[in-house]
Structures are given as C-alpha cells and as structure tokens.
Write a protein that holds these residues in place. Structure first.
Motif, mmCIF file in Angstrom:
data_model
loop_
_atom_site.group_PDB
_atom_site.id
_atom_site.type_symbol
_atom_site.label_atom_id
_atom_site.label_comp_id
_atom_site.label_asym_id
_atom_site.label_seq_id
_atom_site.Cartn_x
_atom_site.Cartn_y
_atom_site.Cartn_z
ATOM 1 N N UNK A 44 4.933 -1.747 -5.781
ATOM 2 C CA UNK A 44 5.129 -0.299 -5.646
ATOM 3 C C UNK A 44 5.077 0.378 -7.023
ATOM 4 N N UNK A 45 3.885 0.445 -7.572
ATOM 5 C CA UNK A 45 3.647 1.085 -8.869
ATOM 6 C C UNK A 45 2.363 1.887 -8.725
ATOM 7 N N UNK B 156 -6.148 0.652 3.916
ATOM 8 C CA UNK B 156 -4.822 1.088 4.350
ATOM 9 C C UNK B 156 -3.782 0.593 3.352
ATOM 10 N N UNK B 157 -2.605 1.190 3.419
ATOM 11 C CA UNK B 157 -1.525 0.788 2.529
ATOM 12 C C UNK B 157 -0.245 0.582 3.324
ATOM 13 N N UNK B 158 0.585 -0.291 2.828
ATOM 14 C CA UNK B 158 1.902 -0.472 3.449
ATOM 15 C C UNK B 158 2.992 0.063 2.529
ATOM 16 N N UNK B 159 2.609 0.951 1.621
ATOM 17 C CA UNK B 159 3.566 1.493 0.669
ATOM 18 C C UNK B 159 4.774 2.118 1.367
ATOM 19 N N UNK B 160 5.934 1.951 0.786
ATOM 20 C CA UNK B 160 7.144 2.501 1.394
ATOM 21 C C UNK B 160 7.850 3.494 0.487
ATOM 22 N N UNK B 161 7.537 3.473 -0.794
ATOM 23 C CA UNK B 161 8.268 4.360 -1.702
ATOM 24 C C UNK B 161 7.367 5.335 -2.447
#
Length: 79
Positions: A47-48, A70-75
């Motif tokens: 997560x950067x 696609x992304x699974x980023x959460x923050x």
C-alpha cells in the motif's frame, strides 16, 4: 512468488492446505514479464502510491489495451 510459496508450505505443514493445492496455486502465478497475454490482472502490491503507480505503468506497457487491471487496495483511493 518464493515468499508466497514459503507461506503456503507452512499451511501444508499445519494441515490447512494440501501440497497439490499449493502446487496448483503456484502454477497459476506468473511473474510480471509473463503477463503479456493476460486479459485480467489483479494487483496486490504494498500500500504505497508511488509503488502502485510504477507497477501500473509497467503493466500498461505489457498488457493489451483491452486488458483489465484491478486493484485490491484498501487504504489508497482508486481515483
């Protein structure tokens, strides 16, 4: 991929996964350079934002125009 393999091997040792399931999972994971024929890529990197931007630029150069990234980023906001 090696770190994931070590983690999955630990789950085999604990009896939570079979060796066959681990082998099948690892066989489906390809290094970035091998993604050119892919139609779908799901990013799951650290997560950067700078790292993600670099990865997306690399993926865009490798993948066909119609591919979905696609992304699974959460923050981090996707927008």
């Amino acid at each position: 991929k090696a770190k994931l393999a070590a983690t999955l091997d630990g789950l085999v040792a604990k009896g939570k996964l079979s060796a066959e399931a681990v082998a099948a999972t690892l066989a489906r994971i390809k290094p970035v350079a091998a993604l050119q024929p892919a139609d779908l890529v799901i990013e799951a990197i650290v997560e950067n934002l700078d790292v993600k931007r670099t990865l997306f630029a690399e993926l865009e150069a490798l993948l066909p125009d119609e591919a979905v990234i696609a992304t699974n980023t959460s923050s981090i906001s996707v927008t």
